[in-house]
Write a protein that holds these residues in place. Structure first.
Motif, short mmCIF file in Angstrom:
data_model
loop_
_atom_site.label_atom_id
_atom_site.label_comp_id
_atom_site.label_asym_id
_atom_site.label_seq_id
_atom_site.Cartn_x
_atom_site.Cartn_y
_atom_site.Cartn_z
N UNK A 1 6.89 2.50 8.92
CA UNK A 1 5.70 1.70 9.21
C UNK A 1 6.09 0.26 9.53
N UNK A 2 7.02 -0.29 8.76
CA UNK A 2 7.51 -1.64 9.01
C UNK A 2 8.11 -1.72 10.41
N UNK A 3 8.97 -0.78 10.73
CA UNK A 3 9.65 -0.77 12.03
C UNK A 3 8.66 -0.71 13.17
N UNK A 4 7.63 0.10 13.03
CA UNK A 4 6.61 0.24 14.07
C UNK A 4 5.96 -1.12 14.38
N UNK A 5 5.49 -1.80 13.37
CA UNK A 5 4.79 -3.07 13.60
C UNK A 5 5.75 -4.21 13.92
N UNK B 1 0.83 -1.21 0.00
CA UNK B 1 0.00 0.00 0.00
C UNK B 1 0.86 1.26 0.00
N UNK B 2 1.86 1.31 0.88
CA UNK B 2 2.75 2.47 0.94
C UNK B 2 3.51 2.61 -0.37
N UNK B 3 3.93 1.48 -0.95
CA UNK B 3 4.64 1.50 -2.23
C UNK B 3 3.76 2.13 -3.30
N UNK B 4 2.51 1.70 -3.38
CA UNK B 4 1.59 2.27 -4.38
C UNK B 4 1.39 3.76 -4.16
N UNK B 5 1.05 4.14 -2.95
CA UNK B 5 0.62 5.51 -2.66
C UNK B 5 1.75 6.51 -2.50
N UNK B 6 2.90 6.07 -2.01
CA UNK B 6 3.94 7.03 -1.67
C UNK B 6 5.23 6.87 -2.45
N UNK B 7 5.37 5.79 -3.21
CA UNK B 7 6.56 5.64 -4.03
C UNK B 7 6.18 5.68 -5.51
N UNK B 8 5.19 4.88 -5.88
CA UNK B 8 4.79 4.81 -7.29
C UNK B 8 3.81 5.91 -7.69
#
Length: 135
Positions: A111-115, A52-59
Motif C-alpha cells: 500500500x505504501x509503495x502504491x501511493x 490502519x493496516x497495522x491495526x487490521x492486518x498485523x495486530x
C-alpha cells in the motif's frame, strides 16, 4: 524473518521520507488534475494507512477506515509519516513474527509503495528529480 522485515521497513521509511522532503512546502497542494489527491494528501494517506493496516492486518485489532481530513502542511505530513513508521517498527520489534504478521506487513508495504509511486510522479510533474531508490 524479523531482521528482513525491519530492513525492508527501514528502506521504505528512508525512501518515503526522501520523497516527502523532495517536494517544496509550497507545492504540497499540487495535483496533476482535479480527480486525484494532492501531494500532501497522498503522503498523509500513507501515514494513516500504515496505522490502519497495522491495526487490521498485523495486530488483529479491527478498526474502521475513518481517516481524518488529510494534512497538506509539509512538516505535519512528515511528522505523521515519521511517527507511523516508528510505531510500525516498534510493533515489528515487539511482535512475535508469524505468518499473519508477515502477510500483514507486506500488505502494508505494498500500500505504501502504491501511493509513494504516485507521489514520485507528482515530483516529476513539477520537474523535480525523484530521490534515487535504494533497496
Amino acid at each position: 524473518m524479523k531482521k528482513i522485515l525491519l530492513e525492508t521497513l527501514a528502506n521504505s521509511r528512508a525512501y518515503t521520507l526522501a520523497v516527502a522532503a523532495a517536494m517544496p512546502a509550497d507545492k504540497y497542494d499540487f495535483k496533476p488534475n482535479d480527480a486525484v489527491w494532492n501531494f500532501g494528501e497522498q503522503l498523509d494517506h500513507i501515514a494513516y494507512g500504515i496505522r490502519w493496516w497495522q491495526d487490521n492486518f498485523i495486530s488483529g485489532r479491527k478498526t474502521e477506515w475513518a481517516p481524518p481530513k488529510a494534512e497538506v502542511d509539509r512538516e505535519k505530513v512528515i511528522g505523521h509519516l515519521t511517527k507511523a513508521y516508528a510505531d510500525l517498527e516498534k510493533l515489528i520489534r515487539d511482535e512475535n513474527v508469524n505468518n499473519d504478521v508477515v502477510k500483514g506487513f507486506y500488505a502494508t508495504n505494498d500500500h505504501i509503495t502504491h501511493h509513494r509511486g504516485q507521489a514520485v510522479t507528482y515530483l516529476r510533474c513539477q520537474g523535480i528529480a525523484a530521490p534515487e531508490y535504494v533497496f
